[in-house]
Design a protein around this motif. Structure first.
Motif, mmCIF file in Angstrom:
data_model
loop_
_atom_site.group_PDB
_atom_site.id
_atom_site.type_symbol
_atom_site.label_atom_id
_atom_site.label_comp_id
_atom_site.label_asym_id
_atom_site.label_seq_id
_atom_site.Cartn_x
_atom_site.Cartn_y
_atom_site.Cartn_z
ATOM 1 N N MET A 1 35.088 -18.076 -25.286
ATOM 2 C CA MET A 1 36.488 -17.749 -25.055
ATOM 3 C C MET A 1 37.134 -17.319 -26.374
ATOM 4 N N ALA A 2 38.188 -16.594 -26.240
ATOM 5 C CA ALA A 2 38.929 -16.138 -27.410
ATOM 6 C C ALA A 2 40.184 -16.986 -27.584
ATOM 7 N N ARG A 3 40.760 -16.883 -28.734
ATOM 8 C CA ARG A 3 41.969 -17.629 -29.056
ATOM 9 C C ARG A 3 43.207 -16.960 -28.449
ATOM 10 N N ILE A 4 44.286 -17.724 -28.392
ATOM 11 C CA ILE A 4 45.608 -17.203 -28.039
ATOM 12 C C ILE A 4 46.481 -17.429 -29.260
ATOM 13 N N LEU A 5 47.272 -16.431 -29.607
ATOM 14 C CA LEU A 5 48.106 -16.474 -30.806
ATOM 15 C C LEU A 5 49.569 -16.399 -30.394
ATOM 16 N N ALA A 6 50.378 -17.316 -30.902
ATOM 17 C CA ALA A 6 51.802 -17.370 -30.543
ATOM 18 C C ALA A 6 52.674 -17.099 -31.760
ATOM 19 N N PHE A 7 53.872 -16.573 -31.484
ATOM 20 C CA PHE A 7 54.818 -16.202 -32.532
ATOM 21 C C PHE A 7 56.201 -16.776 -32.269
ATOM 22 N N ASP A 8 56.787 -17.320 -33.331
ATOM 23 C CA ASP A 8 58.202 -17.677 -33.345
ATOM 24 C C ASP A 8 58.837 -16.679 -34.309
ATOM 25 N N TYR A 9 59.421 -15.609 -33.755
ATOM 26 C CA TYR A 9 59.916 -14.506 -34.575
ATOM 27 C C TYR A 9 61.272 -14.819 -35.191
ATOM 28 N N GLY A 10 61.381 -14.487 -36.462
ATOM 29 C CA GLY A 10 62.645 -14.550 -37.171
ATOM 30 C C GLY A 10 62.717 -13.358 -38.112
ATOM 31 N N THR A 11 63.912 -12.948 -38.472
ATOM 32 C CA THR A 11 64.039 -11.773 -39.337
ATOM 33 C C THR A 11 63.576 -12.055 -40.763
ATOM 34 N N LYS A 12 63.499 -13.330 -41.148
ATOM 35 C CA LYS A 12 63.013 -13.693 -42.486
ATOM 36 C C LYS A 12 61.569 -14.172 -42.474
ATOM 37 N N ARG A 13 61.178 -14.843 -41.395
ATOM 38 C CA ARG A 13 59.833 -15.408 -41.282
ATOM 39 C C ARG A 13 59.377 -15.358 -39.830
ATOM 40 N N ILE A 14 58.071 -15.223 -39.663
ATOM 41 C CA ILE A 14 57.464 -15.335 -38.342
ATOM 42 C C ILE A 14 56.490 -16.499 -38.406
ATOM 43 N N GLY A 15 56.782 -17.529 -37.636
ATOM 44 C CA GLY A 15 55.860 -18.652 -37.534
ATOM 45 C C GLY A 15 54.773 -18.300 -36.526
ATOM 46 N N MET A 16 53.544 -18.683 -36.842
ATOM 47 C CA MET A 16 52.430 -18.386 -35.952
ATOM 48 C C MET A 16 51.617 -19.641 -35.675
ATOM 49 N N ALA A 17 51.111 -19.697 -34.454
ATOM 50 C CA ALA A 17 50.230 -20.792 -34.045
ATOM 51 C C ALA A 17 49.084 -20.182 -33.254
ATOM 52 N N VAL A 18 47.970 -20.896 -33.202
ATOM 53 C CA VAL A 18 46.784 -20.374 -32.544
ATOM 54 C C VAL A 18 46.063 -21.500 -31.816
ATOM 55 N N THR A 19 45.359 -21.128 -30.750
ATOM 56 C CA THR A 19 44.531 -22.108 -30.060
ATOM 57 C C THR A 19 43.160 -22.160 -30.718
ATOM 58 N N ASP A 20 42.422 -23.188 -30.414
ATOM 59 C CA ASP A 20 41.012 -23.224 -30.770
ATOM 60 C C ASP A 20 40.297 -22.256 -29.813
ATOM 61 N N PRO A 21 39.045 -21.900 -30.072
ATOM 62 C CA PRO A 21 38.356 -20.946 -29.194
ATOM 63 C C PRO A 21 38.256 -21.382 -27.726
ATOM 64 N N LEU A 22 38.259 -22.677 -27.468
ATOM 65 C CA LEU A 22 38.199 -23.158 -26.082
ATOM 66 C C LEU A 22 39.577 -23.266 -25.437
ATOM 67 N N GLN A 23 40.601 -22.951 -26.199
ATOM 68 C CA GLN A 23 41.996 -22.971 -25.736
ATOM 69 C C GLN A 23 42.423 -24.353 -25.234
ATOM 70 N N ILE A 24 42.055 -25.358 -26.010
ATOM 71 C CA ILE A 24 42.422 -26.732 -25.674
ATOM 72 C C ILE A 24 43.556 -27.219 -26.565
ATOM 73 N N ILE A 25 43.498 -26.863 -27.845
ATOM 74 C CA ILE A 25 44.450 -27.375 -28.838
ATOM 75 C C ILE A 25 45.207 -26.224 -29.481
ATOM 76 N N ALA A 26 46.515 -26.396 -29.630
ATOM 77 C CA ALA A 26 47.346 -25.435 -30.357
ATOM 78 C C ALA A 26 47.604 -25.994 -31.750
ATOM 79 N N THR A 27 47.448 -25.134 -32.758
ATOM 80 C CA THR A 27 47.615 -25.544 -34.146
ATOM 81 C C THR A 27 48.443 -24.501 -34.884
ATOM 82 N N GLY A 28 49.308 -24.973 -35.777
ATOM 83 C CA GLY A 28 50.055 -24.045 -36.615
ATOM 84 C C GLY A 28 49.096 -23.228 -37.463
ATOM 85 N N LEU A 29 49.355 -21.931 -37.565
ATOM 86 C CA LEU A 29 48.466 -21.051 -38.320
ATOM 87 C C LEU A 29 49.064 -20.682 -39.670
ATOM 88 N N ASP A 30 50.234 -20.073 -39.664
ATOM 89 C CA ASP A 30 50.806 -19.572 -40.906
ATOM 90 C C ASP A 30 52.235 -19.108 -40.641
#
Length: 138
Positions: free
Chosen positions: A1-30
């Protein structure tokens, strides 16, 4: 399986989070500046397979689009143009920043570390991703 990548968009910063390859756990990315996000994603996608993007949809309390919605829509269009094969999904992001602040307060971090806005954005993206994962497991 592939990961899912999420975004919290802001004009100064974009927070990103990603799942593990099995899509069980969401973790902050950058957290990255909006002008750098496409280049960041191009590099990331060379290393990791991503099957979907999840974008926080900013809304007012009454459900109408917030003032920042136009910026987020522009970001979503840029994602579609840059990565046309990766589907985009929207998640209502109301309360995610507040939930992120509360999570940080409960974490026991020192006062200086609790003020880190990048940490808040990454945690908000993680909350958006967790909500998406939970709502799609039903």
């Amino acid at each position: 399986m592939a990961r899912i990548l999420a975004f919290d968009y802001g004009t100064k910063r974009i927070g990103m989070a990603v799942t593990d390859p099995l899509q069980i756990i969401a973790t902050g990315l950058d957290t990255v500046h909006p002008k750098d996000v496409i280049e960041y994603l191009k590099k990331y996608l060379l290393k990791e397979q991503v099957e979907a993007f999840v974008i926080g949809d900013p809304k007012q309390m009454d459900g109408t689009p917030s003032d920042s919605a136009q910026h987020v829509k522009g970001f979503a269009t840029l994602l579609k143009k840059s990565f046309p094969d990766i589907p985009r999904h929207w998640v209502d992001e109301r309360f995610t920043s507040k939930m992120a602040h509360e999570a940080i307060m409960q974490s026991g971090l020192k006062k200086h570390d609790r003020r880190d806005k990048e940490r808040v954005d990454t945690i908000a993206a993680t909350i958006i991703l967790q909500y998406f994962m939970e709502s799609n497991r039903l």
